[in-house]
Design an enzyme around this catalytic site. Sequence first.
Site, PDB file in Angstrom:
ATOM      1  N   CYS A 130       0.942  -1.231  -0.092  1.00 55.25           N
ATOM      2  CA  CYS A 130       0.199   0.225  -0.026  1.00 55.25           C
ATOM      3  C   CYS A 130       0.960   1.251  -0.077  1.00 55.25           C
ATOM      4  CB  CYS A 130      -0.857  -0.132   1.250  1.00 55.25           C
ATOM      5  SG  CYS A 130      -1.938   1.365   1.287  1.00 55.25           S
ATOM      6  N   CYS A 133      -0.509   3.918   2.140  1.00 52.22           N
ATOM      7  CA  CYS A 133      -0.146   3.970   3.883  1.00 52.22           C
ATOM      8  C   CYS A 133       1.033   4.213   4.053  1.00 52.22           C
ATOM      9  CB  CYS A 133      -0.587   2.556   3.930  1.00 52.22           C
ATOM     10  SG  CYS A 133      -2.309   1.747   3.316  1.00 52.22           S
ATOM     11  N   ASP A 134       2.057   3.767   3.363  1.00 50.34           N
ATOM     12  CA  ASP A 134       3.316   3.707   3.760  1.00 50.34           C
ATOM     13  C   ASP A 134       4.330   4.616   2.852  1.00 50.34           C
ATOM     14  OD1 ASP A 134       2.657   1.749   5.741  1.00 50.34           O
ATOM     15  OD2 ASP A 134       3.059   0.145   4.195  1.00 50.34           O
TER      16      ASP A 134
END
Length: 304
Positions: A130, A133-134
């Site tokens: 992701c 997300c990261d």
Amino acid sequence: MYDVIIIGAGPAGMTAALYASRSNLSVLMIERGAPGGQMNNTAEVENYPGFDSIMGPELSQKMFENVEKFGTENAYGIVQEIKDHGDYKEVLTEDKSYQAKTIIVATGCVHRKLGVAGEEQFAGRGVSYCAVCDGAFFRNKRLLVVGGGDSAVEEAIYLTRFASEVVIVHRRDELRAQKIIQDRAFANEKISFIWDSVVEEIVGNDMVVTGAKIRNVKTDEVHEEPANGLFIYVGLEPLTEPFKNSGITNEAGWIETDHEMRTSIPGVYAIGDAREKGLRQITTAVGEGGIAGQQVYKYIEDNK
């Protein structure tokens, strides 16, 4: 006893909830995470009507707010099994049981794993699925993106906002992504490519990823490519394990339906990315959600 239980709160599930609740049905939507599903892992959505561009998490929130207005109940739960009792259905989570006249399965799918050494070991320590997300954790770092489809190339482009360099590793000699997305990647000076190659192993020290062993599929030559992180986009797996004993999935785990989203069990419908189909997009999920939301109303009316 609800009129309908919707399992999953992605774009398909939320649209079904909207249509069913607007038909004055009692609706329970069960979700194992945040509403939005894969949309929460998507950077910019540029192919959803009405928006030139919108962040996936923002679109998720807008959809959820719309659903709440019409009285849909929401519950957290990890569904273990569904049971067909004829005139009603039962949904079993890890600690509760719910009953409804109909069920709509909208559980979606997840990114497939590579299944190589180091993948599990370095999950959350350099291995990710992701970018949204990261990505921010990898400012000024060198990253590998594995895959060549729309998701892989779109997320590689997104990662250039943070990374110093992004290298796309693809097992073929050309990308599978849409032409417009490919053009953006080829024009991005931070993106380079390793063609005809697969990741054999993810390597690192005690704490984080330091690179990957990459094999050329044509020559079998293996080399170690240095990297601070590795993002994987190599396909999808359906989240349908709880339904396999019910007989609505095929051998690959996808749920088969007719054009009205009906499964082989009367009163049980399936929509979105868990279905056996060709195109998995927000727009198709929303369309299927609308169909199912209307079909459960008709089913309940016909079986009064």
